[in-house]
Structure formats: C-alpha cells, structure tokens
Design an enzyme around this catalytic site. Structure first.
Site, PDB file in Angstrom:
ATOM      1  N   GLU A  97       1.155  -3.863  -1.309  1.00 21.11           N
ATOM      2  CA  GLU A  97       1.330  -3.779  -0.298  1.00 21.11           C
ATOM      3  C   GLU A  97       0.945  -3.599   0.746  1.00 21.11           C
ATOM      4  OE1 GLU A  97       2.379   1.985  -0.181  1.00 21.11           O
ATOM      5  OE2 GLU A  97       0.167   0.543  -0.926  1.00 21.11           O
TER       6      GLU A  97
ATOM      7  N   GLU B 280      -1.596   9.059  -6.737  1.00 17.42           N
ATOM      8  CA  GLU B 280      -2.527   7.635  -5.941  1.00 17.42           C
ATOM      9  C   GLU B 280      -3.854   8.890  -5.032  1.00 17.42           C
ATOM     10  OE1 GLU B 280      -1.644   4.423  -3.485  1.00 17.42           O
ATOM     11  OE2 GLU B 280      -0.172   5.385  -3.192  1.00 17.42           O
TER      12      GLU B 280
END
Length: 253
Positions: A233, A136
C-alpha cells in the site's frame, strides 16, 4: 514472501478490472482495494475470475468529503451501519477476506463507545457473510484527529469487542511513522493481526526507498509463521510498473 497489490494506490489511472489484470501480470499473489463502489462490480468479478487473484480486503466508504469513515462518530450510527452493510455485500460477492471498518475523525469516550458498538455490528454481519473485520491505526501525520492512531489503543478495543473475526490491520508504514519499532510492535500485536501492509517511510513510497529496511522486517514476519500475502500500500510516485523493482529484491527476504 507473497504480496498483495493495493489498487487504491497502484495503477490508479486504470479502471479496477484493468488494474487487477496489471497486478496479476506483475506477479502479485493477491489484490486489495480501498473503495471499489463506483466500479462495475460484474467487470471486477470477471477480472478476479480470469486472474484467480484472491481479494485480501476492502474498506468501508469514507463518508462525505473530508471524512475518513463514520464508525466512531457519535450520532452517525445509521449511516455508519449502512456503509458497513455495503462493504460486506461487496466483500462477500467478490470473495474478499476482510473489510476494514473506517473509524473517522473523532475523539473521546462517546466516540469509543460508538466505534465498539459498530464493530460488534460489523462482526455480526461479517459472521453471516463469512468475511473478517479489520481495524487500523492511522498515523497522526497523515490523518490528524483520526480516532484510532496507536497499536495499544487498537488492542484495547479488540479486547473489549472480543470477537474472533475482528482483528488488527498492522500497517508497517503507520507504525514506523508513529511508534518507530516495527518489529517490537508486530510481536506485541501478533496474536490479533489479521492483515499486514507496508510502504516506505516517511514518504509512503516504494518499500525499497526510505528509512525502513524491509528485508529484515519481512524476514521477521515470515519467521513468526505469517504465511499470508503482505499488502503493498504505497504511492508509486508516477508509473506503477517503474516502481516494482522491490518485488524481485524483497520477494526473497
């Protein structure tokens, strides 16, 4: 759309089993974790069994205080691989779909070579465990000097690793902060994406706050054929339950 509650940010005042139960009661379709390793694993498994919520993923440990993963740090290979082994052991036991291998704060060719070597190691471990590998890019505002910070950099690394079970974690929030056009970057990376996350930008609050209109973003993602839960998130800024109004308004996007 369906959604996964990232319990690294949501209901953090609770032990993980209780947070899983909260996510189920709130209507989430899945959960995901940051670092569950201090939790009672048996209790976490029991909560997952009771709620029947799948686990979209978890992260490798950060390493020592002030670090953000070890996988791209030259000279730290043995420690990085021990954290990879730990994460895949937990992931396989919990039935998690993916492990996010944290790169850490590093730069340069040696860091890139180390990261690729450790991703190949993680791919081998993941194949044996039946668990995917994610990388990521993190934006440079929140994670200055993090090794992986842009989509094209991640795609180049994925092309060099060239393993089917190593894919991109596409976080709309990080893309919005660093690269701006979420939809263009999503389309650019679509073939290599393994999981999608989101939060309001620029403050990382709930997705119905901030500069990003997530209704067209979610509609675009769905139109691409994406049918997996999207990871919520975000930082609720207080009581998580009070931040969940977006579930009704954006869940039909």
């Amino acid at each position: 759309m369906t959604f996964s509650a990232n319990l690294g940010f949501l209901w953090t005042e609770l032990a993980l089993p209780a947070a899983i139960e909260k996510a189920a009661a709130a209507g989430f379709d899945a959960v995901e974790f940051h670092y569950p390793y201090a939790q009672n694993r048996a209790a976490v498994k029991a909560a997952l069994a009771a709620t029947q919520l799948p686990v979209m993923g978890l992260n490798t440990e950060r390493g020592e205080a002030g670090q953000n993963g070890l996988a791209a740090l030259p000279g730290r290979q043995a420690e990085a691989r021990a954290l990879i082994d730990q994460a895949f052991d937990w992931a396989a036991d919990l039935g998690a779909r993916n492990v996010h291998v944290m790169a850490g704060f590093a730069s340069g060719d040696a860091a890139r070579e180390q990261f690729i070597a450790n991703l190949n190691y993680a791919a081998d471990v993941g194949e044996r465990a039946g668990v995917g590998v994610l990388i990521e890019p993190l934006n440079a505002f929140d994670a200055p000097n993090y090794f992986l910070n842009r989509i094209d950099q991640a795609l180049a690394i994925l092309a060099e690793v060239d393993r089917a079970n190593v894919r991109l974690m596409f976080d709309c929030y990080h893309v919005a902060r660093t690269e701006g056009d979420i939809l263009a970057q999503f389309d650019h990376a679509r073939a290599r994406i393994g999981h999608v996350q989101f939060a309001g930008a620029p403050d990382r609050g709930a997705p119905d706050l901030g500069a990003v209109d997530y209704a067209p973003v979610f509609a675009h993602i769905a139109a691409s054929g994406w049918d997996q839960p999207l990871g919520a998130e975000y930082k609720p800024g207080g009581d998580t339950d009070q931040s969940l109004g977006w579930l009704a308004s954006l869940g039909t996007a």
